[in-house]
Design an enzyme around this catalytic site. Structure first.
Site, PDB file in Angstrom:
ATOM      1  N   HIS A  67      -9.857   2.207   0.283  1.00 39.01           N
ATOM      2  CA  HIS A  67      -9.659   1.118   1.256  1.00 39.01           C
ATOM      3  C   HIS A  67     -10.597   1.243   2.457  1.00 39.01           C
ATOM      4  O   HIS A  67     -10.189   1.000   3.592  1.00 39.01           O
ATOM      5  CB  HIS A  67      -8.196   1.115   1.710  1.00 39.01           C
ATOM      6  CG  HIS A  67      -7.719  -0.201   2.250  1.00 39.01           C
ATOM      7  ND1 HIS A  67      -8.172  -0.737   3.437  1.00 39.01           N
ATOM      8  CD2 HIS A  67      -6.809  -1.084   1.764  1.00 39.01           C
ATOM      9  CE1 HIS A  67      -7.561  -1.885   3.660  1.00 39.01           C
ATOM     10  NE2 HIS A  67      -6.729  -2.127   2.655  1.00 39.01           N
ATOM     11  N   GLU A 107     -11.613  -3.616  -2.481  1.00 39.86           N
ATOM     12  CA  GLU A 107     -10.628  -2.691  -3.043  1.00 39.86           C
ATOM     13  C   GLU A 107     -10.524  -2.944  -4.550  1.00 39.86           C
ATOM     14  O   GLU A 107      -9.883  -3.893  -4.990  1.00 39.86           O
ATOM     15  CB  GLU A 107      -9.268  -2.885  -2.376  1.00 39.86           C
ATOM     16  CG  GLU A 107      -9.301  -2.797  -0.861  1.00 39.86           C
ATOM     17  CD  GLU A 107      -8.157  -3.564  -0.216  1.00 39.86           C
ATOM     18  OE1 GLU A 107      -6.988  -3.309  -0.570  1.00 39.86           O
ATOM     19  OE2 GLU A 107      -8.434  -4.445   0.617  1.00 39.86           O
ATOM     20  N   HIS A 138       0.806  -1.227   0.000  1.00 32.89           N
ATOM     21  CA  HIS A 138       0.000   0.000   0.000  1.00 32.89           C
ATOM     22  C   HIS A 138       0.843   1.284   0.000  1.00 32.89           C
ATOM     23  O   HIS A 138       0.493   2.265   0.651  1.00 32.89           O
ATOM     24  CB  HIS A 138      -0.946   0.011   1.190  1.00 32.89           C
ATOM     25  CG  HIS A 138      -2.042  -0.999   1.130  1.00 32.89           C
ATOM     26  ND1 HIS A 138      -2.586  -1.453  -0.059  1.00 32.89           N
ATOM     27  CD2 HIS A 138      -2.716  -1.662   2.129  1.00 32.89           C
ATOM     28  CE1 HIS A 138      -3.539  -2.346   0.209  1.00 32.89           C
ATOM     29  NE2 HIS A 138      -3.634  -2.492   1.516  1.00 32.89           N
TER      30      HIS A 138
END
Length: 355
Positions: free
Chosen positions: A181, A320, A107
């Site tokens: 997210h 996601e 991420h």
């Protein structure tokens, strides 16, 4: 009447001020977004009886999003999901990224887009009320090449749809994979285990992973496995099975390969979720090739969220929309290369209703 309001959400260490923007569609739905991490802080939606609840996990102060958060509500990037061993090769040159998930990159690294202050601008037009957030990521940021400009537009319309649009460009070839997210619990952020939610994923295939949740490169059929969500079924049904992929993820934490028509760039249904008690429904539409379904397997009650709620094991789920994990190292996956001077665009829509 749709409205957008701005207020001070709080301050970070060093006195930096964080702004909160409230988008209200005038029909019972509202969303709060802060300029730290472009985070959705709250999302209030009516149920089948008209009762309004906040259905996303989060915190009461901005500082907690820097210190305590497993990416609650954030825009994650430059690369959402994992890159194996924090390394990839582009145009014959190897790039090394910060490793923050064991030996892998997750991420965006140590200070990803979720931990940055974005520039924010209110938007109001016939499509609804919105908030445009912009970020500049310099060449070498977390190890990535290219000066990247990224904008994200959240828009709430009067049909209870929250759209997320992304624009990006770079002055050098780079890789890009951005995603939203949020952790959802359609019964309410404080309602506990999400196992009774029924889920449909519009996917005949998924990308199997190893014990570090890195894809093997295979694109496998969901047939006759707990990964088959082509028909609505309770999340709990297969989440504790002895299927090897479930054991690796400690539950569901995988990328599904979305069924898409030949035409590219069109929004298509990716997922449909129905809450058992409240009757709230969520449909997710996207132009992306994949969706990571994560069932909150690493929540353990230790995180204190909004209203001092302890977020319990599997107390929220994520959908996601994305390109596949580790695509820069997987030649058979759709490319995530953003060429210098080219424009990137993507859109995902979260549509809410009740039955």
């Amino acid at each position: 009447m749709p409205t957008i309001k701005q207020s001070v959400f709080g301050h970070l260490d060093g006195g930096r001020e964080v702004q909160l923007y409230t988008l209200d569609n005038g029909r019972g739905m509202s969303v709060e977004i802060m300029n730290l991490g472009a985070v959705i802080v709250s999302l209030k939606v009516p149920d089948s009886a008209g009762k309004i609840d906040d259905i996303v996990l989060g915190f009461d102060t901005p500082q907690q999003y820097l210190t305590d958060s497993p990416y609650f509500g954030a825009i994650v990037g430059r690369y959402a999901n994992r890159i194996a061993k924090g390394s990839f090769t582009l145009n014959g040159k190897q790039y090394r990224l910060y490793t923050n998930n064991g030996e892998n990159h997750l991420h965006g690294g140590k200070i990803g887009f979720d931990k940055r202050l974005w520039q924010a601008e209110s938007v109001s037009d016939k499509k609804g009320v919105g908030l445009k957030l912009s970020l500049f990521s310099k060449d070498g940021d977390e190890g990535y090449p290219g000066n990247l400009k990224l904008s994200v537009l959240y828009r709430l319309d009067q049909d209870n749809r929250l759209s997320v649009e992304y624009w990006a460009s770079s002055d050098a070839d780079t890789v890009l994979n951005v995603s939203q997210h949020s952790y959802f619990n359609l019964e309410g952020h404080d309602a506990g285990n999400i196992g009774s939610h029924r889920l449909m994923l519009n996917a005949d295939h998924y990308t199997p992973v190893n014990d570090q949740l890195i894809p093997s490169g295979e694109i496998a059929a969901v047939d006759d496995t707990p990964m088959d969500f082509r028909i609505l079924k309770p999340i709990a049904n297969g989440i504790n099975s002895q299927f090897q992929q479930i054991l690796y993820g400690k539950g569901y934490d995988h990328n599904w390969v979305l069924n898409r028509r030949a035409e590219s760039g069109e929004l298509e249904l990716a997922a449909h979720v129905i809450a058992a008690e409240s009757g709230r429904q969520l449909k997710v539409y996207t132009d992306q090739p994949g969706v990571q379904f994560y069932a909150g397997n690493f929540l353990d009650g230790s995180i204190k969220g909004k209203g001092d709620v302890s977020y319990q094991y599997r107390g929220g789920f994520c959908l996601e929309t994305q390109h596949f994990p580790d695509s820069p190292n997987q030649a058979n996956f759709p490319s995530t290369v953003l060429k210098a001077g080219e424009d990137f665009y993507s859109q995902t829509v979260f549509e809410f209703s009740s039955q």
